[in-house]
Design an enzyme around this catalytic site. Sequence first.
Site, PDB file in Angstrom:
ATOM      1  N   PRO A  25      42.904  38.692  37.914  1.00 56.07           N
ATOM      2  CA  PRO A  25      41.687  38.651  37.309  1.00 56.07           C
ATOM      3  C   PRO A  25      40.668  38.861  38.185  1.00 56.07           C
ATOM      4  CG  PRO A  25      42.895  36.520  37.575  1.00 56.07           C
ATOM      5  CD  PRO A  25      43.700  37.646  38.083  1.00 56.07           C
ATOM      6  N   THR A  27      36.192  39.261  38.154  1.00 57.88           N
ATOM      7  CA  THR A  27      34.923  39.319  37.547  1.00 57.88           C
ATOM      8  C   THR A  27      34.067  40.523  38.095  1.00 57.88           C
ATOM      9  OG1 THR A  27      34.772  36.908  37.699  1.00 57.88           O
ATOM     10  CG2 THR A  27      32.505  38.104  37.804  1.00 57.88           C
ATOM     11  N   GLN A 102      41.641  36.331  30.797  1.00 63.10           N
ATOM     12  CA  GLN A 102      41.488  34.990  31.810  1.00 63.10           C
ATOM     13  C   GLN A 102      40.582  34.303  30.967  1.00 63.10           C
ATOM     14  OE1 GLN A 102      39.906  34.651  35.571  1.00 63.10           O
ATOM     15  NE2 GLN A 102      41.652  33.499  36.140  1.00 63.10           N
ATOM     16  N   HIS A 177      42.197  29.713  33.428  1.00 62.43           N
ATOM     17  CA  HIS A 177      41.794  29.692  34.722  1.00 62.43           C
ATOM     18  C   HIS A 177      41.665  28.350  35.239  1.00 62.43           C
ATOM     19  CE1 HIS A 177      39.827  30.896  38.180  1.00 62.43           C
ATOM     20  NE2 HIS A 177      38.975  31.694  37.543  1.00 62.43           N
ATOM     21  N   TYR A 182      36.900  25.919  39.636  1.00 63.46           N
ATOM     22  CA  TYR A 182      36.231  25.585  38.389  1.00 63.46           C
ATOM     23  C   TYR A 182      36.565  24.506  37.736  1.00 63.46           C
ATOM     24  CZ  TYR A 182      34.616  30.468  39.773  1.00 63.46           C
ATOM     25  OH  TYR A 182      34.133  31.207  40.484  1.00 63.46           O
ATOM     26  N   ARG A 229      46.736  29.657  35.896  1.00 64.05           N
ATOM     27  CA  ARG A 229      46.233  29.704  37.398  1.00 64.05           C
ATOM     28  C   ARG A 229      46.182  28.638  38.442  1.00 64.05           C
ATOM     29  NH1 ARG A 229      42.731  34.357  40.519  1.00 64.05           N
ATOM     30  NH2 ARG A 229      44.595  35.204  41.677  1.00 64.05           N
TER      31      ARG A 229
HETATM   32  C1  LIG Z   1      35.427  41.069  42.819  1.00 68.92           C
HETATM   33  C2  LIG Z   1      36.253  39.796  42.711  1.00 68.92           C
HETATM   34  C3  LIG Z   1      36.370  38.935  41.430  1.00 68.92           C
HETATM   35  C4  LIG Z   1      37.173  37.975  41.176  1.00 68.92           C
HETATM   36  N1  LIG Z   1      37.045  37.384  40.119  1.00 68.92           N
HETATM   37  C5  LIG Z   1      38.051  36.644  39.742  1.00 68.92           C
HETATM   38  C6  LIG Z   1      38.109  35.649  38.365  1.00 68.92           C
HETATM   39  O1  LIG Z   1      37.328  36.300  37.444  1.00 68.92           O
HETATM   40  N2  LIG Z   1      39.199  34.982  38.459  1.00 68.92           N
HETATM   41  C7  LIG Z   1      39.856  34.632  39.014  1.00 68.92           C
HETATM   42  O2  LIG Z   1      40.764  33.872  38.928  1.00 68.92           O
HETATM   43  N3  LIG Z   1      39.868  35.274  40.611  1.00 68.92           N
HETATM   44  C8  LIG Z   1      39.049  36.124  41.013  1.00 68.92           C
HETATM   45  N4  LIG Z   1      38.913  36.657  42.064  1.00 68.92           N
HETATM   46  C9  LIG Z   1      40.129  36.328  43.079  1.00 68.92           C
HETATM   47  C10 LIG Z   1      41.230  37.318  42.835  1.00 68.92           C
HETATM   48  O3  LIG Z   1      41.649  37.259  41.645  1.00 68.92           O
HETATM   49  C11 LIG Z   1      42.204  36.934  43.930  1.00 68.92           C
HETATM   50  O4  LIG Z   1      42.870  35.888  43.842  1.00 68.92           O
HETATM   51  C12 LIG Z   1      41.823  37.378  45.612  1.00 68.92           C
HETATM   52  O5  LIG Z   1      41.012  38.394  45.446  1.00 68.92           O
HETATM   53  C13 LIG Z   1      42.765  37.481  46.510  1.00 68.92           C
HETATM   54  O6  LIG Z   1      43.598  38.456  45.984  1.00 68.92           O
HETATM   55  P1  LIG Z   1      43.740  40.024  46.625  1.00 68.92           P
HETATM   56  O7  LIG Z   1      43.931  39.501  48.373  1.00 68.92           O
HETATM   57  O8  LIG Z   1      44.717  40.810  46.021  1.00 68.92           O
HETATM   58  O9  LIG Z   1      42.314  40.738  46.635  1.00 68.92           O
HETATM   59  C14 LIG Z   1      37.968  37.613  42.186  1.00 68.92           C
HETATM   60  C15 LIG Z   1      38.257  38.433  43.323  1.00 68.92           C
HETATM   61  C16 LIG Z   1      37.159  39.397  43.658  1.00 68.92           C
HETATM   62  C17 LIG Z   1      37.455  40.375  44.892  1.00 68.92           C
END
Ligand SMILES: Cc1cc2nc3c(=O)[nH]c(=O)nc-3n(C[C@H](O)[C@H](O)[C@H](O)COP(=O)(O)O)c2cc1C
Length: 373
Positions: A25, A27, A102, A177, A182, A229
């Site tokens: 997920p 944002t 989510q 979520h 949160y 999550r």
């Molecule tokens: C731009 C961005 C937006 C994110 N938005 C969310 C979100 O809406 N919900 C969520 O649970 N995690 C969010 N995360 C966290 C990611 O899901 C993830 O846990 C984190 O980037 C680590 O994973 P990675 O190493 O594969 O990037 C976001 C991360 C990034 C980079």
Amino acid sequence: MKDQPLLTPHQMGDIQLPNRVIMAPMTRSRATNKANAPTEDLHVAYYTQRATAGLIITEGSQVSKRAVGYIHTAGIHSKEQIEGWKKVTNSVHDAGGRIFIQLWHVGRISHPDFHDGELPWAPSAINPEAEVYTPDGMKDTVAPKAMTQEEIAITKQEFVQAAKNAVEAGFDGVEIHSSNGYLFHQFFSSYSNNREDKYGGSIENRARFFFEVLDAMKEVIPQNRIGARFNPSLHGTFGMEVKEDTIPTFDYIIEKLSKEYDLSYIHLSEPFTDVSGVPHAVSEIAKRYRPKYKGTLMINTDFDQEKGNKVIQEGDADLVAYAKLYISNPDLVGRFRENVETSDWDKDTFYSQEKEGYIDYEAKTRELIPTSK
Ligand SMILES: Cc1cc2nc3c(=O)[nH]c(=O)nc-3n(C[C@H](O)[C@H](O)[C@H](O)COP(=O)(O)O)c2cc1C
């Protein structure tokens, strides 16, 4: 690597995933219209490009107006939003994909500017001492309003309605979520929850709101279409700290889910931050929770192709969720299959509201990148 574990199918509840490469997920702040609804030009194109993932989990989407804490995030509580998401799910399904939404409530990670001057709702009136991105730029958080039991019941109902809306919008399932500092996480943690009623104090009480929402939600969507999550070792973000009772709290929640429920999956994050010097934090989340959880276990944070294959090979997780790599590699499955180097992401366009950095990352493999109609 030949016969990569990441590229083998996995049976998740009653859904067969063709591979174990999951889009995490994220944002992306592209719902810039007044309704905060997904759009054909942006959201439909973006998610359809990524439809070869074993499963897409959408950006966090607010379950109500009160659940919001960032500008331009999509919601799942109005007719326009449901209609917008319908276009996304239809297009992803036509391209052969699967997609969960989510469901998000930020709790205290918000600001009165989002709520006509009223305080955000949270378990207790404890300021997370963070900054939030409001319509007028970055602002400091405030002490939120401690929710009454009636307000807790209202919020539970908002999640139930959002789950119903998700079904109407054609999603294959929902992810609660309940991580990253949160609302649910605020209930779990004694840093943000000092309530003295049945929602605070003991571990069981702090987990109660989550289980009440889950129990109500599974009346409107089968529980094997609900994922959740958790981020047990989140430390130093949004006022969250790890302390003595943190890991026991998540042990309780995850063991209860394992014994008494049959969810689609649980989705765990390895620590975001370095927790090596943090007393009581656990640095190897997949290893700790694999023996405690009987169902599908998804792991995330800092995985690449090699680490992803390894964690599945070693039996510590069933699925691996990729976030940043999925921003810049719409054909991530193809890159892994053909061993093509992955492209880097541009941090500056994560939340930049435009097409750039959103739907203009190119596929570099033969993996067909579906396009929206
Ligand atoms: C731009 C961005 C937006 C994110 N938005 C969310 C979100 O809406 N919900 C969520 O649970 N995690 C969010 N995360 C966290 C990611 O899901 C993830 O846990 C984190 O980037 C680590 O994973 P990675 O190493 O594969 O990037 C976001 C991360 C990034 C980079």
